[in-house]
Scaffold this motif. Structure first.
Motif, PDB file in Angstrom:
ATOM      1  N   LYS A 139       1.116  -4.785   5.134  1.00 27.91           N
ATOM      2  CA  LYS A 139       0.648  -5.532   6.414  1.00 27.91           C
ATOM      3  C   LYS A 139      -0.197  -7.314   5.666  1.00 27.91           C
ATOM      4  CE  LYS A 139      -3.182  -5.145   9.657  1.00 27.91           C
ATOM      5  NZ  LYS A 139      -3.997  -4.229  10.390  1.00 27.91           N
ATOM      6  N   LYS A 140      -1.142  -5.748   4.524  1.00 29.83           N
ATOM      7  CA  LYS A 140      -1.880  -7.332   3.231  1.00 29.83           C
ATOM      8  C   LYS A 140      -0.518  -8.230   3.475  1.00 29.83           C
ATOM      9  CE  LYS A 140      -5.227  -7.382   0.264  1.00 29.83           C
ATOM     10  NZ  LYS A 140      -4.942  -8.937  -0.775  1.00 29.83           N
ATOM     11  N   ALA A 141       0.194  -7.772   2.841  1.00 28.76           N
ATOM     12  CA  ALA A 141       1.173  -8.913   1.688  1.00 28.76           C
ATOM     13  C   ALA A 141       1.207  -9.917   2.662  1.00 28.76           C
ATOM     14  CB  ALA A 141       2.601  -8.274   1.596  1.00 28.76           C
ATOM     15  N   TYR A 142       1.170  -9.722   4.007  1.00 26.38           N
ATOM     16  CA  TYR A 142       2.534 -10.572   5.314  1.00 26.38           C
ATOM     17  C   TYR A 142       1.075 -11.316   5.481  1.00 26.38           C
ATOM     18  CZ  TYR A 142       3.608 -11.840   9.738  1.00 26.38           C
ATOM     19  OH  TYR A 142       4.195 -12.841  11.344  1.00 26.38           O
ATOM     20  N   GLU A 143      -0.095 -11.180   5.555  1.00 27.90           N
ATOM     21  CA  GLU A 143      -1.196 -11.740   6.012  1.00 27.90           C
ATOM     22  C   GLU A 143      -1.567 -12.354   4.355  1.00 27.90           C
ATOM     23  OE1 GLU A 143      -4.162  -8.707   6.377  1.00 27.90           O
ATOM     24  OE2 GLU A 143      -3.230  -7.798   8.411  1.00 27.90           O
TER      25      GLU A 143
END
Length: 556
Positions: free
Chosen positions: A220-224
């Motif tokens: 999720k953080k990588a996508y954000e």
């Protein structure tokens, strides 16, 4: 111990006075009053002034013709029981305990007249076969121990059948929750434990929840970060302004997406509950190859007759199944839309912050599309793992609940306890009495069917049925500690050997007994006084007198 009997003006009997010490045998021709004496003694011993289903207003019918009142008196050790008619009253005088016997012991009630349910309840009381909390605990898994106090409280307050019905309701609710969690329309105990969603992959069998959660958070953080990096690389004030201008729109979009997702989840739950409430699992009935009856499996996995299901119910069941599949697909779409709406809102918020000089640009962390795919996959894997774990928890709860339903049923703990007590009753009471009778053993099976030897009661001859009934009556008298046994119609047994066997069985009980037998004038009767086992009396035209040698004494 002697029980003195006095009867005045009861049915055929004008006057009768005799002693039961310890056995009294009344003989005489038919229609002379033997059964009248037997009934009078039985009513007095049971302290029940009227026969069953006999209204008090009709009590005068029990009085000897032409008389206004009648009575029966039992006296033992100075304690007297007096039953009077037509008042239909029973009074005890004297210091001590009066003669008392159960309705079954004195022949006022017959165990064979009870329904199966009544027989089960009666023998549970008679043999003290009510299960204990420990009996129930022994039949259930350890996981049920914390719930047992509450279950036992319900049994004590409402009874076993009510507790059983409540347990079945709880089982149905758990099954409904399993269906809602899995999206399945049918529950099958054989396969439910192995259920997996379509998105499941074999490696998830060995996965760890914490690892999946960490992977999801990182994805999720990588996508954000990828979205932020992508925005930084293509940053243009005009584009940022255009994006920031959409902040209210995106805020509304996120709000609408969350509302739509909540509504979708509520609608899905309502569809699942409606499906459960139909009371129809979609199973087609099976046809019995022998009788062509329509059968189905109940909650206990037993074949039972299938109940007719209205076509409207079937149509609604299939309609709901389709709606649930559509609802499940819609929920997946709504979750993705909610996620994307949040991403857009975050982008607009970032653009606004940059325009105000507080935005922090970061380097692109990779291809945004790949980051998104990794994020979606991580979310799917975590959701699948959680769903399977929840389904398995419910599956284990359902299996435990099934154990409880089985234990609380009539064929559960209660039957096990009754079966154990019946075996003791057969070995310790029925078997010795049968041996004293010198006949085949009388016994009760687990369904409370009476047997003599290897034949059930209904296949016995008339005299053998009488013998079996008499043995059972005597056994019940011993079990309920009755103090008097009344056996009428011994003439149902017409041979000397079996009559002697019945008298030996009566003596084996150790209970004072009144036995009545019809005989023709030319027939002999056993003289109990000569044998030292009691006294034989004759009844002639309602008058009782001792049986003497002048009447043709000969051991029968």
């Amino acid at each position: 111990m002697t029980i003195n009997v006095t009867i005045h003006n009861f049915r055929k009997i004008k006057e009768a006075s005799f002693a039961i010490a310890p056995v009294a045998l009344l003989v005489g021709e038919n229609e002379n009053g033997k059964s009248s004496i037997a009934q009078a003694v039985a009513l007095a011993a049971a302290q029940q002034p009227l026969p069953k289903s006999f209204a008090k207003k009709d009590a005068k019918q029990l009085i000897h013709d032409g008389e206004k009142s009648g009575m029966a008196v039992l006296e033992r050790d100075g304690v007297t029981t007096v039953t009077t008619w037509p008042l239909a009253e029973c009074k005890v005088t004297g210091q001590g305990k009066p003669v008392h016997a159960s309705e079954f012991a004195v022949g006022l009630k017959n165990i064979f007249d009870l329904s199966n349910t009544e027989k089960v309840a009666y023998f549970i009381r008679l043999l003290k076969a009510n299960p204990t909390l420990d009996d129930l605990k022994a039949k259930l898994p350890k996981s049920m121990d914390p719930k047992l106090p509450e279950i036992w409280k319900q049994i004590e307050q409402s009874g076993w059948d009510e507790a059983h019905a409540s347990a079945k309701t709880d089982e149905a609710e758990l099954t409904g929750k399993w269906k809602a969690a899995t999206g399945e329309q049918k529950w099958n105990v054989a396969s439910a434990g192995e259920w997996r969603p379509q998105s499941w992959t074999p490696d998830l069998e060995r996965a760890d929840r914490t690892a999946l959660e960490v992977n999801y958070a990182e994805a999720k953080k990588a996508y954000e970060d990828a979205l932020k990096s992508e925005g930084a690389q293509a940053f243009d004030r005009n584009q940022a302004q255009a994006q920031a201008d959409k902040l209210p729109e995106y805020e509304q979009l996120v709000k609408d997406a969350k509302k739509a997702l909540e509504d979708g989840e509520t609608a899905h739950l309502q569809l699942s509950e409606e499906l459960n409430e139909l009371g129809y699992a979609g199973d087609d009935p099976m046809t019995c190859p022998d009788c062509n009856a329509q059968l189905t499996l109940n909650h206990d996995r037993q074949l039972v007759h299938a109940q007719a299901v209205h076509e409207d119910t079937k149509d609604r069941y299939h309609q709901l199944g389709g709606l649930l599949k559509e609802s499940a697909a819609a929920l997946i779409r709504l979750r993705e839309e909610s996620t994307l709406a949040q991403v857009r809102l975050t982008g607009a918020e970032d653009a606004s912050a940059r325009l105000q000089g507080v935005g922090v640009e970061t380097e692109a962390t990779g291809d945004t599309a790949e980051a998104k795919a990794a994020y979606i996959l991580a979310e799917q894997r975590l959701d699948a793992f959680n769903t399977v774990e929840r389904a398995h928890q419910l599956y284990e709860q359902i299996l435990t609940q099934k154990d409880l339903v089985t234990a609380l049923s009539q064929n559960g703990v209660r039957k096990n306890k009754l079966d154990d007590q019946l075996k003791r009753f057969t070995e310790e009471v029925l078997k010795p009495l049968s041996t004293a009778f010198s006949g085949e053993h009388v016994w009760l099976d687990g369904d409370l069917t009476l047997w003599r030897g290897n034949r059930p009661y209904q296949l016995l001859s008339r005299s053998a049925q009488y013998a079996a009934r008499a043995i059972m009556q005597a056994a019940i008298a011993m079990a309920d500690r009755s103090e008097l046994l009344v056996i009428d119609d011994m003439d149902e047994i017409n041979d000397r050997r079996n009559r002697a066997g019945l008298m030996a069985m009566v003596q084996a009980t150790g209970i004072p007994a009144l036995v009545c037998m019809a005989k023709r004038p030319e027939e002999n009767a056993p003289d109990l006084a000569e044998r030292g086992t009691g006294q034989t009396f004759t009844v002639i035209n309602g008058i009782v007198q001792p049986y003497t040698a002048a009447q043709g004494v000969q051991a029968a």
